[in-house]
Design a protein around this motif. Structure first.
Motif, PDB file in Angstrom:
ATOM      1  N   UNK A 208       0.867  -1.148   0.063  1.00  0.00           N
ATOM      2  CA  UNK A 208       0.088   0.060  -0.053  1.00  0.00           C
ATOM      3  C   UNK A 208       0.992   1.292  -0.107  1.00  0.00           C
ATOM      4  N   UNK A 209       2.107   0.989  -0.231  1.00  0.00           N
ATOM      5  CA  UNK A 209       2.974   2.334  -0.272  1.00  0.00           C
ATOM      6  C   UNK A 209       3.544   2.521  -1.775  1.00  0.00           C
ATOM      7  N   UNK A 210       3.640   3.529  -2.131  1.00  0.00           N
ATOM      8  CA  UNK A 210       4.502   3.656  -3.446  1.00  0.00           C
ATOM      9  C   UNK A 210       5.605   4.552  -3.071  1.00  0.00           C
ATOM     10  N   UNK A 211       6.679   4.157  -3.851  1.00  0.00           N
ATOM     11  CA  UNK A 211       7.936   4.847  -3.545  1.00  0.00           C
ATOM     12  C   UNK A 211       8.738   4.834  -4.811  1.00  0.00           C
ATOM     13  N   UNK A 212       9.441   5.872  -4.695  1.00  0.00           N
ATOM     14  CA  UNK A 212      10.569   6.368  -5.885  1.00  0.00           C
ATOM     15  C   UNK A 212      11.898   6.436  -4.994  1.00  0.00           C
ATOM     16  N   UNK A 213      12.759   5.537  -5.537  1.00  0.00           N
ATOM     17  CA  UNK A 213      14.183   5.293  -4.630  1.00  0.00           C
ATOM     18  C   UNK A 213      15.252   5.816  -5.536  1.00  0.00           C
ATOM     19  N   UNK A 214      15.775   6.860  -5.220  1.00  0.00           N
ATOM     20  CA  UNK A 214      17.013   7.444  -5.612  1.00  0.00           C
ATOM     21  C   UNK A 214      18.079   7.388  -4.951  1.00  0.00           C
ATOM     22  N   UNK A 215      19.316   7.897  -5.571  1.00  0.00           N
ATOM     23  CA  UNK A 215      20.531   8.002  -4.638  1.00  0.00           C
ATOM     24  C   UNK A 215      21.001   9.171  -4.541  1.00  0.00           C
ATOM     25  N   UNK A 216      21.107   9.709  -3.301  1.00  0.00           N
ATOM     26  CA  UNK A 216      21.799  10.943  -3.198  1.00  0.00           C
ATOM     27  C   UNK A 216      23.329  11.165  -2.497  1.00  0.00           C
ATOM     28  N   UNK A 217      23.859  12.280  -2.705  1.00  0.00           N
ATOM     29  CA  UNK A 217      25.046  12.440  -2.225  1.00  0.00           C
ATOM     30  C   UNK A 217      25.473  12.472  -0.573  1.00  0.00           C
ATOM     31  N   UNK A 218      26.694  12.068  -0.072  1.00  0.00           N
ATOM     32  CA  UNK A 218      26.869  12.282   1.163  1.00  0.00           C
ATOM     33  C   UNK A 218      27.489  13.337   1.862  1.00  0.00           C
ATOM     34  N   UNK A 219      28.372  13.955   0.899  1.00  0.00           N
ATOM     35  CA  UNK A 219      28.911  15.516   1.751  1.00  0.00           C
ATOM     36  C   UNK A 219      30.161  15.447   0.976  1.00  0.00           C
ATOM     37  N   UNK A 220      31.034  16.048   2.019  1.00  0.00           N
ATOM     38  CA  UNK A 220      32.281  16.345   1.847  1.00  0.00           C
ATOM     39  C   UNK A 220      33.491  15.096   1.767  1.00  0.00           C
ATOM     40  N   UNK A 221      34.165  15.092   0.736  1.00  0.00           N
ATOM     41  CA  UNK A 221      34.698  13.668   0.609  1.00  0.00           C
ATOM     42  C   UNK A 221      36.270  14.009   0.584  1.00  0.00           C
ATOM     43  N   UNK A 222      37.215  13.333   1.201  1.00  0.00           N
ATOM     44  CA  UNK A 222      38.672  13.456   1.159  1.00  0.00           C
ATOM     45  C   UNK A 222      39.280  12.100   0.334  1.00  0.00           C
ATOM     46  N   UNK A 223      39.675  12.645  -0.777  1.00  0.00           N
ATOM     47  CA  UNK A 223      40.277  11.564  -1.637  1.00  0.00           C
ATOM     48  C   UNK A 223      41.759  11.493  -1.749  1.00  0.00           C
ATOM     49  N   UNK A 224      42.193  10.512  -1.200  1.00  0.00           N
ATOM     50  CA  UNK A 224      43.727  10.125  -0.906  1.00  0.00           C
ATOM     51  C   UNK A 224      43.980   8.933  -1.882  1.00  0.00           C
ATOM     52  N   UNK A 225      44.398   9.179  -2.941  1.00  0.00           N
ATOM     53  CA  UNK A 225      44.880   8.010  -4.044  1.00  0.00           C
ATOM     54  C   UNK A 225      46.432   7.385  -3.599  1.00  0.00           C
ATOM     55  N   UNK A 226      46.828   6.343  -4.085  1.00  0.00           N
ATOM     56  CA  UNK A 226      48.142   5.908  -3.993  1.00  0.00           C
ATOM     57  C   UNK A 226      49.190   6.258  -5.119  1.00  0.00           C
ATOM     58  N   UNK A 227      50.677   6.055  -4.851  1.00  0.00           N
ATOM     59  CA  UNK A 227      51.668   6.477  -5.630  1.00  0.00           C
ATOM     60  C   UNK A 227      51.711   5.403  -6.823  1.00  0.00           C
ATOM     61  N   UNK A 228      51.235   4.318  -6.825  1.00  0.00           N
ATOM     62  CA  UNK A 228      51.490   3.402  -7.802  1.00  0.00           C
ATOM     63  C   UNK A 228      50.500   3.432  -9.218  1.00  0.00           C
ATOM     64  N   UNK A 229      49.325   4.229  -8.852  1.00  0.00           N
ATOM     65  CA  UNK A 229      48.443   4.420  -9.852  1.00  0.00           C
ATOM     66  C   UNK A 229      47.953   5.889  -9.285  1.00  0.00           C
ATOM     67  N   UNK A 230      48.620   6.774  -9.429  1.00  0.00           N
ATOM     68  CA  UNK A 230      48.502   8.180  -8.833  1.00  0.00           C
ATOM     69  C   UNK A 230      47.283   8.925  -9.631  1.00  0.00           C
ATOM     70  N   UNK A 231      46.940   8.334 -10.903  1.00  0.00           N
ATOM     71  CA  UNK A 231      46.095   9.033 -11.666  1.00  0.00           C
ATOM     72  C   UNK A 231      44.814   7.911 -11.635  1.00  0.00           C
ATOM     73  N   UNK A 232      44.952   6.807 -12.266  1.00  0.00           N
ATOM     74  CA  UNK A 232      43.842   6.000 -12.249  1.00  0.00           C
ATOM     75  C   UNK A 232      43.178   5.842 -10.880  1.00  0.00           C
TER      76      UNK A 232
END
Ligand code: G3H
Length: 523
Positions: free
Chosen positions: A149-173
């Motif tokens: 008896x409930x209709x819904x639309x389910x989407x994905x929403x962002x989380x906020x401020x993200x700190x991204x720290x990658x590695x030296x062996x694939x510093x780009x990819x």
């Protein structure tokens, strides 16, 4: 060993910049020289990189927080098609910089020319695949669901401020495999660059500034150990995307005032075993194990870091393995057919030598004493250790470099016990033919690691497949599909499935008054 002169002209000397709040800055922060070990003598200074203070990293986080605006900023509120447009604009700007970025991958981390180009092209492919997947996701989430008896639309929403720290062996990819999904899902990001591979971000800063609203992408570099934890302590970062060691990941996570609110997506260390059964095709196993243990000098989280070979075939395997390794071309990354190149970390050879010494003291044999472990600058010719006892450091620690431990086994139980007791759980490679033994081993390994490779080396790609690990090897899952989910949360709009409920929802849809509750799909 003699080197030819570089066929590629040296890179221009680049000066470290940072990107904060949409502005590229060249001053107001400390810098430090960046050295390339791809020289014929002493490391060569090829540029400078920023060494931001805690205050400046806080400024970058404040810029990202302003763009997030408690979830109400233009970027988190933007329609998916507008975010896709920004990512495409960035991708096109990035493509213009292909050659300089690939050259910098060679100079900064010693990746050979073919692999440097492969890393760049794989990153562009990742962006394209992410855009295709996000459109799929958008189409799927546009559909309404009906239950109880409930209709819904389910989407994905962002989380906020993200700190991204990658590695030296694939510093780009690898950095981009977290940065792009985080951005496209509507998060704002601070990128803190890896230990090596910093200059290659310089040619991309303008493309970031041109494509994204101010504060959505901020790029800085600094001494992670000194600046990251004090900033995380402020509780203004919502998501951590980190590729590195479990020790550092743990320290960063517990610095957050409310660790349970700190979503973490982590790719950490590994000790991937190859298991070569007595009926394995030895030539294939040797070829795959050489690639698996020594591509990019063994500096891959997915590298084979210990090889178990059945006693009956150990001699044959080792002889062929040594021969194959001996045929590898060592040199500078731009030389033809080169695969063994200088390590970017000047301290690494000493560590690798300690591992060799320790293993030999405990009974292992250096199977290629003429070349194994020989050094020129930081170019370290692969050392193959046989009869390695399981208490040797090289059987326990992640060497992340060109030292290959080979252990003999008679009973698969010994290998299983090693894997079960290992603190890591990324991947394993299984070489053999007997369906009964292979099937049983697959079943046992499936609760220890997250990818079992049959008669082939361990690897992450293709990037549409899930990349994750157990124990100290990972938290969360990365793939084109999974990363979009890792950097977002489901949010649903629900209404009673009665006439009034339907009417209100229909009116909202008809008037297109909501970006979230909408039947619009991105084509
Ligand atoms: O270093 C870890 C990388 O994700 C490995 O990727 O298996 O494609 O080299 P790869």
């Amino acid at each position: 060993m003699t080197y030819n002169l570089p066929a590629f002209p040296a890179v221009p000397h680049l000066t470290g910049h940072i990107l904060i709040d949409g502005k590229i800055r060249d001053s107001g922060f400390e810098t430090k020289p960046v050295y390339s070990t791809c020289s014929q003598g002493q490391p060569l200074e090829i540029g400078t990189t920023s060494q931001v203070s805690i205050e400046i990293l806080n400024e970058a986080v404040a810029a990202a927080s302003k763009a997030w605006a408690k979830g109400l900023g233009d970027w988190p509120m933007a329609r998916m098609e507008d975010r896709i447009k920004a990512v495409v604009k960035f991708r096109d700007g990035m493509l213009v910089q292909r050659e300089i970025v690939c050259r910098l991958l060679m100079w900064e981390i010693g990746k050979n020319w073919a692999d440097a180009q492969a890393e760049f092209d794989r990153t562009i492919q990742y962006i394209d695949d992410t855009i295709a997947e996000v459109k799929n996701m958008d189409r799927e989430s546009g559909r309404f669901q009906f239950a109880g008896g409930v209709m819904a639309q389910i989407r994905r929403a962002p989380l906020g401020v993200t700190l991204c720290m990658g590695p030296f062996n694939y510093p780009l990819n690898e950095t981009f495999t977290t940065l792009i999904p985080a951005l496209i899902m509507g998060n704002s990001v601070v990128v803190k660059l890896a230990r090596f591979g910093q200059l290659l971000w310089e040619p991309l800063l303008q493309a970031f500034a041109d494509a994204f609203p101010s504060g959505v992408v901020n790029v800085v570099n600094g001494r992670g150990r000194e600046v990251v934890r004090p900033v995380v302590k402020n509780g203004k970062i919502d998501v951590l995307a980190f590729i590195g060691s479990s020790h550092v990941a743990n320290q960063i996570k517990i610095a957050h005032p409310q660790p349970f609110r700190f979503r973490s997506i982590l790719s950490l260390e590994a000790k991937n075993p190859a298991i070569v059964m007595e009926d394995a095709d030895i030539d294939n196993a040797v070829a795959e194990c050489v690639k698996g243990s020594l591509s990019f000098n063994g500096q891959r989280c997915t590298a084979l870091k210990i090889i178990f070979v059945h006693k009956k075939i150990a001699q044959d395997f080792t002889t062929k393995f040594v021969k194959k390794v001996d045929s590898l071309v060592a040199g500078l990354p731009w030389e033809p057919n080169v695969s063994i190149t200088p390590l970017p970390d000047t301290e690494k050879p000493a560590y690798l030598n300690e591992l060799i010494k320790d293993a030999v003291q405990k009974g292992a044999v250096l199977a290629n004493p003429e070349r194994g472990g020989k050094l020129q600058g930081t170019l370290f010719f692969p050392a193959i250790l046989t009869k390695v006892p399981l208490n040797a450091r090289v059987a326990i620690e992640e060497q992340f470099g060109p030292v290959v431990p080979i252990c003999e086994f008679e009973n698969l139980q010994e290998v299983e016990d090693y894997i079960i007791d290992s603190p890591y759980g990324n991947q394993a490679s299984l070489f053999g033919k007997d369906p009964q033994k292979m099937g049983l081993m697959i079943d046992h390994l499936s609760n220890q690691v997250c990818r079992i490779n049959i008669n082939t080396q361990c690897q992450r790609g293709p990037d549409v497949y899930p990349f994750t690990g157990r124990k100290n090897s990972a938290e969360g899952t990365l793939s084109v599909y999974d990363a979009l989910r890792s950097f977002s949360i489901r949010c649903m709009v629900a209404s009673k499935q009665d006439a009034t409920g339907k009417q209100v929802v229909q009116e909202i849809l008809r008037s297109d008054s909501s970006r979230f509750l909408s039947m619009n799909v991105v084509l």
